[in-house]
Design an enzyme around this catalytic site. Structure first.
Site, mmCIF file in Angstrom:
data_model
loop_
_atom_site.group_PDB
_atom_site.id
_atom_site.type_symbol
_atom_site.label_atom_id
_atom_site.label_comp_id
_atom_site.label_asym_id
_atom_site.label_seq_id
_atom_site.Cartn_x
_atom_site.Cartn_y
_atom_site.Cartn_z
ATOM 1 C CB SER A 119 -0.966 0.015 1.196
ATOM 2 O OG SER A 119 -2.076 -0.822 0.944
ATOM 3 C CE LYS A 122 -4.527 2.113 -0.430
ATOM 4 N NZ LYS A 122 -3.971 0.770 -0.349
ATOM 5 C CB SER A 176 -4.419 1.247 4.009
ATOM 6 O OG SER A 176 -3.539 0.885 2.982
#
Length: 417
Positions: A119, A122, A176
């Site tokens: 993640s 991102k 997240s």
């Protein structure tokens, strides 16, 4: 000559992306480090977790890409300033500490080693499209936004729910939310069914524009995808772009946020909290992003300021014991802040460096000229491109002047390998 170079680069763009499959994470040592003994990175003496899946096989090392930012960075081992105290032992496979403002690289472990991102990808989504979407504008969630891997992290968006875009960013960075990642990518890509694919293409174009040639995105969220990779060095480049945005800095420092109720769906609101524990426990924390998938393991990007100095730490392929990802980041930040300000083993290249070094015009991705929050049909998404192949060919063909530009922008004090 320039036209011939452009033709070769265009041909390279049609090459398939390097395939990733099961196998070891480490490849051959970079060519720049050939013949030199590598210093092992400090690791804690802990048993590996049971049933850990085999990591993907990375693309082969690129001798040019591995030396971007300084030839001392072309190593799978430890690189720190001569005479510096040893960094802390961490489980991360690869990591790096750099100065957000000056771009000086303070040290790292395999800074250019390929690894899957989870993640922390991102942050690339944010660096690419955060300026395209109006935070106060409201959007409506569609079923495709919730098309995420079962059991993966989600902030709890509802189909048909109406949310400010700022709430999506908070859901992305604090919790997240992979559902928020899909929604933001769709909107930034024009709002249509191909919006996510268009934004992923733009993410890859952004990575290439800023010099993150070892980064290739397949999903906007960082959920695992074949051929998806990054490096600790690339993550620092991406973080530098993201932290330059005031909205990003505000989102990642937010401790908790409220998901608005959806009366028309008969659903109440709820509160969610920032999963990055650095902001609660580290004096001077500026925020960052956590990440985890079973395949990628733990990843982390974090930044902090101390005595007028802002540092960023990036790490990939870590385990949660004996220290969690953010705790490993905090220990490496402490180490970085303990070094004198003039210590350096390399440099973060800037977008301006890359623009100067670009041998031919970079093709622009086929993205919507203006972001929308409707579901209007868009043109077909562009064919997937191998940005790594194009970057490698362009860098090699550019010759010695380009190599000097990208690899020699560092202080003269040599690093220890």
């Amino acid at each position: 000559m320039r036209h011939a170079l452009a033709a070769v680069c265009a041909a390279a763009l049609t090459l398939p992306a390097p395939a990733l499959g099961a196998g070891p994470v480490s490849g051959a040592a970079p060519a720049a480090a050939a013949g030199r003994a590598e210093v092992p990175c400090p690791k804690p003496k802990v048993a590996p977790p049971p049933n850990r899946p085999a990591p993907p096989v990375p693309p082969p090392d690129d001798p040019v890409g591995s030396a971007i930012g300084g030839d001392a960075l072309a190593t799978h081992g430890l690189v720190v300033p001569a005479g510096a105290k040893p960094p802390p032992a961490v489980t991360a496979t690869t990591w790096m500490v750099a100065d957000l403002d000056t771009g000086e690289v303070l040290g790292g472990c395999g800074p250019h080693v390929f690894h899957t991102p989870a993640s922390v990808q991102k942050t690339l989504l944010a660096a690419t499209v955060i300026g395209k979407l109006e935070p106060k504008q409201r959007m409506t969630v569609v079923p495709g936004d919730l098309d995420i891997e079962p059991g993966s992290s989600a902030v709890g968006l509802l189909v048909g729910g109406k949310y400010p875009i700022s709430t999506l960013w908070l859901g992305l960075m604090l919790n997240s939310g992979n559902d928020a990642a899909n929604a933001l990518a769709r909107l930034a890509g024009g709002g249509g069914p191909d919006g996510v694919a268009r934004t992923v293409a733009e993410m890859n174009a952004t990575a290439r524009r800023i010099g993150a040639y070892q980064t290739h995105a397949v999903t906007p969220s960082g959920l695992d995808g074949k051929g998806q990779f990054t490096s600790a060095y690339d993550l620092a480049l991406i973080a530098r772009v993201a932290f330059a945005n005031a909205d990003f800095r505000r989102y990642v420092l937010t401790e908790r946020a409220q998901m608005p109720a959806q009366p028309h769906l008969k659903k109440g609101g709820f509160q969610f909290q920032n999963e990055n524990k650095l902001i609660f426990n580290y004096p001077g924390a500026l925020g960052g992003k956590t990440g985890f998938t079973t395949l990628a393991r733990h990843s982390y990007v974090g930044a902090a300021q101390r005595n007028g100095r802002r540092l960023v730490v990036t790490l990939l392929g870590a385990e949660a014991r004996p220290l969690r990802g953010w705790q490993q980041g905090a220990a490496l930040l402490d180490w970085g802040f303990s070094l004198p300000r003039d210590e350096s083993v390399g440099k973060l290249v800037s977008p301006e460096d890359m623009a100067t070094a670009e041998p031919s015009p970079t093709p622009k991705p086929a993205v919507a000229p203006k972001a929308a929050v409707t579901d209007a049909k868009q043109d077909d998404p562009p064919r997937a491109l191998s940005f790594l192949a194009a970057a490698s060919v362009a860098l090699v063909l550019a010759g010695a002047p380009l190599l000097l530009l990208l690899t020699q922008r560092r202080r003269r004090r040599p690093g220890r390998r």
